[in-house]
Design an enzyme around this catalytic site. Structure first.
Site, PDB file in Angstrom:
ATOM      1  CB  ILE A 163      -0.959  -0.023   1.208  1.00  0.00           C
ATOM      2  CG1 ILE A 163      -1.979  -1.155   1.058  1.00  0.00           C
ATOM      3  CG2 ILE A 163      -1.670   1.330   1.358  1.00  0.00           C
ATOM      4  CD1 ILE A 163      -2.795  -1.409   2.306  1.00  0.00           C
ATOM      5  CB  ALA A 238      -2.597   1.401   8.764  1.00  0.00           C
ATOM      6  CG  ASP A 263     -11.144   3.113   5.532  1.00  0.00           C
ATOM      7  OD1 ASP A 263     -12.352   3.319   5.306  1.00  0.00           O
ATOM      8  OD2 ASP A 263     -10.587   2.016   5.306  1.00  0.00           O
ATOM      9  CD  GLU A 268     -12.537  -0.456  12.241  1.00  0.00           C
ATOM     10  OE1 GLU A 268     -12.945  -1.481  11.646  1.00  0.00           O
ATOM     11  OE2 GLU A 268     -11.587   0.220  11.837  1.00  0.00           O
ATOM     12  CG  HIS A 287     -11.979  -1.061   8.101  1.00  0.00           C
ATOM     13  ND1 HIS A 287     -11.507  -1.646   9.255  1.00  0.00           N
ATOM     14  CD2 HIS A 287     -11.059  -1.360   7.143  1.00  0.00           C
ATOM     15  CE1 HIS A 287     -10.362  -2.279   9.008  1.00  0.00           C
ATOM     16  NE2 HIS A 287     -10.081  -2.119   7.735  1.00  0.00           N
TER      17      HIS A 287
END
Length: 330
Positions: A163, A238, A263, A268, A287
């Site tokens: 990435i 990440a 993100d 979460e 995400h």
């Protein structure tokens, strides 16, 4: 089920027809199973007879130490993602179970999200959208909040895996000055290497693209965030655990940082009372940086290929815990 049939336990919360497609190419050589309930009890019961596990990208059904102990036949774990923080690598390695990821499968998608999010922050796109939808026409206010062009910025990329490399290429193509940090500098890279704190202090935009490990957890704590340039931007594609979110919110509140694009979050979904949810200078995303049709197709292809290789006794790719890539049943 014949004695030679592999039991493949799929943990992602996806439609059963899609999950069956992961083993259909193997015919009778593999049988798909899923947990009866999506909790620890259901997971442990399903693990009792599993030869291969396809991990849960949501992290809800984590392969922790207790789960590994409940899987006496487990021979291989395939994660349908790059991150492996949803498994206990130490426990699986000690049990002799190779773990593979799909490194690189969604690198382009995530890197493009990082660039797009940087555009959005630099041009106040999300803030302006909210104001226009509310009936305002904030032309002067957008300029007053600060607008910038990417080619004029110094981009610092933390982590130089697939990435990070893709992000560096894209930002470089836009004319930006790009530097990176990773634990092992690359001999050939499109960006210049800098020590981490020097990179942080010199960059207008920091892009986090480093795995979450015991060493990187909390990497951007209050002290490191304080080293960032005034009005710098933080883009995290990440893992949320890399960042002290309270310190980030405080830096945004004080005006020390100009904005953040997230993100990922430490928990979460992000808690309803998180100050980051309400901050005008934060771009929020659930995400999905790697969730493109192209990336998902690539990930599914890698999972299918690796499960097939495991069943056929061929080496699997992407093993992250240093074990033999030829999978042997127990």
């Amino acid at each position: 089920m014949t004695s030679g049939t592999w039991r493949v336990l799929a943990l992602p919360p996806l439609d059963i027809a899609l999950l069956r497609a992961l083993v259909d190419p193997l015919g009778g050589a593999a049988e798909l199973t899923v947990p009866e309930t999506r909790d620890a009890a259901g997971l442990h019961a399903a693990l009792a007879d599993a030869d291969v596990v396809i991990g849960d990208f949501t992290g809800a059904l984590a392969l922790d130490e207790a789960a590994v102990a409940a899987a006496p036949k487990l021979a291989f774990v395939q994660m349908p993602q790059v991150g492996v923080d949803g498994v206990d690598l130490k426990a699986l390695t000690e049990a002799g179970v190779p773990v593979a990821n799909t490194a690189g499968a969604n690198a382009r998608a995530v890197a493009e999200w990082a660039v797009g999010a940087t555009f959005a922050l630099c041009r106040q796109l999300a803030w302006a959208d909210r104001r226009v939808r509310a009936g305002d026409w904030p032309q002067n206010e957008v300029l007053a909040r600060g607008t910038r062009e990417i080619h004029a910025l110094r981009i610092g990329i933390v982590g130089y895996g697939a990435i990070g490399v893709r992000a560096a290429e894209l930002f470089t193509a836009l004319g930006a000055d790009v530097a990176y940090w990773t634990r092992t500098p690359r001999e050939q890279a499109v960006a210049a290497y800098l020590p981490l704190d020097e990179l942080v202090a010199a960059s207008d935009v920091i892009v986090l693209a480093v795995p979450l490990t015991a060493d990187t957890a909390g990497l951007f704590d209050a002290a490191r965030i304080a080293r960032m340039k005034p009005r710098a931007l933080l883009v995290n594609v990440a893992r949320g655990g890399l960042v002290d979110e309270d310190a980030l919110a405080a830096a945004l509140d004080s005006g020390a940082l100009g904005g953040a694009a997230l993100d990922v979050f430490a928990a979460e979904p992000a808690p309803a009372d998180s100050p980051l949810r309400r901050h005008d200078n934060v771009l929020l995303s659930p995400h999905v940086a790697g969730a493109t049709a192209e990336a998902q197709s690539s990930i599914i292809g890698k999972v299918i290929d690796n499960v097939a290789a495991a069943v056929r006794g061929e080496p699997v790719s992407g093993v992250v815990n240093g074990l033999d890539p030829v999978i042997r049943r127990r």
